[in-house]
Write a protein that holds these residues in place. Structure first.
Motif, PDB file in Angstrom:
ATOM      1  N   MET A 111     -18.934   2.032  29.926  1.00  0.00           N
ATOM      2  CA  MET A 111     -19.274   2.896  29.282  1.00  0.00           C
ATOM      3  C   MET A 111     -20.849   2.933  28.317  1.00  0.00           C
ATOM      4  O   MET A 111     -21.445   3.880  28.376  1.00  0.00           O
ATOM      5  CB  MET A 111     -18.394   3.318  27.797  1.00  0.00           C
ATOM      6  CG  MET A 111     -18.793   4.286  27.011  1.00  0.00           C
ATOM      7  SD  MET A 111     -17.602   4.362  25.632  1.00  0.00           S
ATOM      8  CE  MET A 111     -16.261   5.273  26.361  1.00  0.00           C
ATOM      9  N   ILE A 112     -21.285   1.817  28.448  1.00  0.00           N
ATOM     10  CA  ILE A 112     -22.799   1.515  27.752  1.00  0.00           C
ATOM     11  C   ILE A 112     -23.412   0.243  28.631  1.00  0.00           C
ATOM     12  O   ILE A 112     -22.588  -0.287  29.236  1.00  0.00           O
ATOM     13  CB  ILE A 112     -22.787   1.276  26.244  1.00  0.00           C
ATOM     14  CG1 ILE A 112     -21.994  -0.058  25.896  1.00  0.00           C
ATOM     15  CG2 ILE A 112     -22.423   2.290  25.672  1.00  0.00           C
ATOM     16  CD1 ILE A 112     -22.004  -0.537  24.436  1.00  0.00           C
ATOM     17  N   ASP A 113     -24.655   0.228  28.471  1.00  0.00           N
ATOM     18  CA  ASP A 113     -25.218  -0.713  29.044  1.00  0.00           C
ATOM     19  C   ASP A 113     -25.089  -1.933  28.384  1.00  0.00           C
ATOM     20  O   ASP A 113     -25.996  -2.283  27.343  1.00  0.00           O
ATOM     21  CB  ASP A 113     -26.731  -0.502  29.604  1.00  0.00           C
ATOM     22  CG  ASP A 113     -27.403  -1.548  30.192  1.00  0.00           C
ATOM     23  OD1 ASP A 113     -27.074  -2.874  30.352  1.00  0.00           O
ATOM     24  OD2 ASP A 113     -28.438  -1.450  30.916  1.00  0.00           O
ATOM     25  N   LEU A 167     -14.975  -9.484  24.244  1.00  0.00           N
ATOM     26  CA  LEU A 167     -13.733  -9.588  24.850  1.00  0.00           C
ATOM     27  C   LEU A 167     -13.087  -8.307  24.790  1.00  0.00           C
ATOM     28  O   LEU A 167     -12.831  -7.747  23.844  1.00  0.00           O
ATOM     29  CB  LEU A 167     -12.919 -10.868  24.445  1.00  0.00           C
ATOM     30  CG  LEU A 167     -11.267 -11.023  25.275  1.00  0.00           C
ATOM     31  CD1 LEU A 167     -11.576 -11.491  26.414  1.00  0.00           C
ATOM     32  CD2 LEU A 167     -10.550 -11.954  24.222  1.00  0.00           C
ATOM     33  N   ILE A 168     -12.444  -7.863  25.948  1.00  0.00           N
ATOM     34  CA  ILE A 168     -11.844  -6.336  26.024  1.00  0.00           C
ATOM     35  C   ILE A 168     -10.323  -6.899  26.083  1.00  0.00           C
ATOM     36  O   ILE A 168     -10.181  -7.308  27.059  1.00  0.00           O
ATOM     37  CB  ILE A 168     -12.410  -5.581  26.863  1.00  0.00           C
ATOM     38  CG1 ILE A 168     -13.867  -5.159  26.740  1.00  0.00           C
ATOM     39  CG2 ILE A 168     -11.725  -4.182  26.897  1.00  0.00           C
ATOM     40  CD1 ILE A 168     -14.520  -4.510  27.769  1.00  0.00           C
ATOM     41  N   ALA A 214      -8.391  -8.913  28.953  1.00  0.00           N
ATOM     42  CA  ALA A 214      -7.092  -9.414  29.078  1.00  0.00           C
ATOM     43  C   ALA A 214      -6.234  -8.208  28.955  1.00  0.00           C
ATOM     44  O   ALA A 214      -6.721  -7.001  28.198  1.00  0.00           O
ATOM     45  CB  ALA A 214      -6.735 -10.256  27.881  1.00  0.00           C
ATOM     46  N   SER A 215      -5.057  -7.897  29.358  1.00  0.00           N
ATOM     47  CA  SER A 215      -3.807  -7.078  29.237  1.00  0.00           C
ATOM     48  C   SER A 215      -2.917  -7.156  28.103  1.00  0.00           C
ATOM     49  O   SER A 215      -2.203  -6.067  27.918  1.00  0.00           O
ATOM     50  CB  SER A 215      -3.248  -7.056  30.887  1.00  0.00           C
ATOM     51  OG  SER A 215      -2.670  -8.032  30.818  1.00  0.00           O
ATOM     52  N   ARG A 263     -10.004  -0.497  30.222  1.00  0.00           N
ATOM     53  CA  ARG A 263     -10.717  -1.630  30.024  1.00  0.00           C
ATOM     54  C   ARG A 263     -12.022  -1.355  31.190  1.00  0.00           C
ATOM     55  O   ARG A 263     -13.251  -1.803  30.695  1.00  0.00           O
ATOM     56  CB  ARG A 263     -10.121  -2.821  30.681  1.00  0.00           C
ATOM     57  CG  ARG A 263      -8.858  -3.458  29.905  1.00  0.00           C
ATOM     58  CD  ARG A 263      -8.406  -4.785  30.214  1.00  0.00           C
ATOM     59  NE  ARG A 263      -8.066  -4.816  31.874  1.00  0.00           N
ATOM     60  CZ  ARG A 263      -7.038  -4.749  32.356  1.00  0.00           C
ATOM     61  NH1 ARG A 263      -5.842  -4.448  31.416  1.00  0.00           N
ATOM     62  NH2 ARG A 263      -6.793  -5.193  33.484  1.00  0.00           N
ATOM     63  N   GLN A 264     -11.859  -0.893  32.443  1.00  0.00           N
ATOM     64  CA  GLN A 264     -12.983  -0.501  33.040  1.00  0.00           C
ATOM     65  C   GLN A 264     -13.938   0.700  32.518  1.00  0.00           C
ATOM     66  O   GLN A 264     -15.004   0.346  32.585  1.00  0.00           O
ATOM     67  CB  GLN A 264     -12.689   0.105  34.386  1.00  0.00           C
ATOM     68  CG  GLN A 264     -11.691  -1.049  35.297  1.00  0.00           C
ATOM     69  CD  GLN A 264     -12.473  -2.209  35.410  1.00  0.00           C
ATOM     70  OE1 GLN A 264     -13.406  -2.203  35.929  1.00  0.00           O
ATOM     71  NE2 GLN A 264     -12.095  -3.500  35.000  1.00  0.00           N
TER      72      GLN A 264
END
Length: 192
Positions: A18-20, A3-4, A32-33, A12-13
């Motif tokens: 950034m990685i697979d 979870l980011i 979530a923000s 977040r994007q």
């Protein structure tokens, strides 16, 4: 499951691409923000790892990490920050965060290293990476805990090629704050 949590949409994007993640053996289950939004997602998605910003509206990363560590002690928390502030580092690590990363220095290799380090700390986790390697401790732990009903003898013999072994077990989770502090001390000594 990852979870980011970050109040910056671009961050977040950036983390998502950034990685697979799948190639590394992970799945992004949500974003979530802020900390309050993340709490409801945690109940719904049951993530194993939370990557969280430290400065957010409504509930910052320090309070969020404290709450997660208390409510979900097995979730691994990785803290992100744009600020190199020792007090933040100290507070989040004391609240159960497993690592602290500065946003300006974050790169693909560092992110891969940290998420794999977090995955190794998840109780009962069996992480099979893109090379197909599975560690012996995960094979044995899954069998002892009953996740695997039958022992995969070929995999077991591959992991345990010697003739003699010693098994050491310790119940590290117990109720009460004194037991929890003792568990952390014992865990660190055993790990060392």
């Amino acid at each position: 499951k990852v979870l980011i949590v970050d109040d910056e949409y671009i961050m977040r994007q950036g983390l998502k691409y950034m990685i697979d993640w799948e190639k590394e053996g992970f799945e992004i289950v949500g974003e979530a923000s802020n900390g309050l939004e993340a709490l409801s997602l945690i109940q719904k998605e049951n993530p194993h790892i939370v990557i969280c910003d430290i400065v957010m509206p409504m509930m910052d990363g320090v309070d969020f990490s404290m709450m997660i560590h208390r409510m979900y002690p097995d979730i691994q928390i990785i803290i992100l920050s744009g600020y190199d502030n020792f007090e933040y580092v100290k507070q989040t690590l004391m609240n159960g965060a497993m690592d602290y990363i500065l946003k300006p220095t974050l790169n693909q290799e560092e992110l891969k290293t940290i998420i794999h380090k977090a995955a190794k700390r998840i109780p009962g986790n069996l992480l099979e990476n893109h090379s197909g390697y599975v560690s012996y401790d995960h094979v044995l732990e899954r069998y002892i805990l009953g996740h695997d009903k039958e022992l995969n003898t070929s995999l077991f013999q591959e992991c345990f090629s010697g003739s003699e072994y010693c098994l050491f077990a310790l119940k590290s989770r117990d109720s009460g704050s004194d037991h929890q502090n003792l568990s952390n001390i014992l865990y660190k000594k055993i790990e060392r």
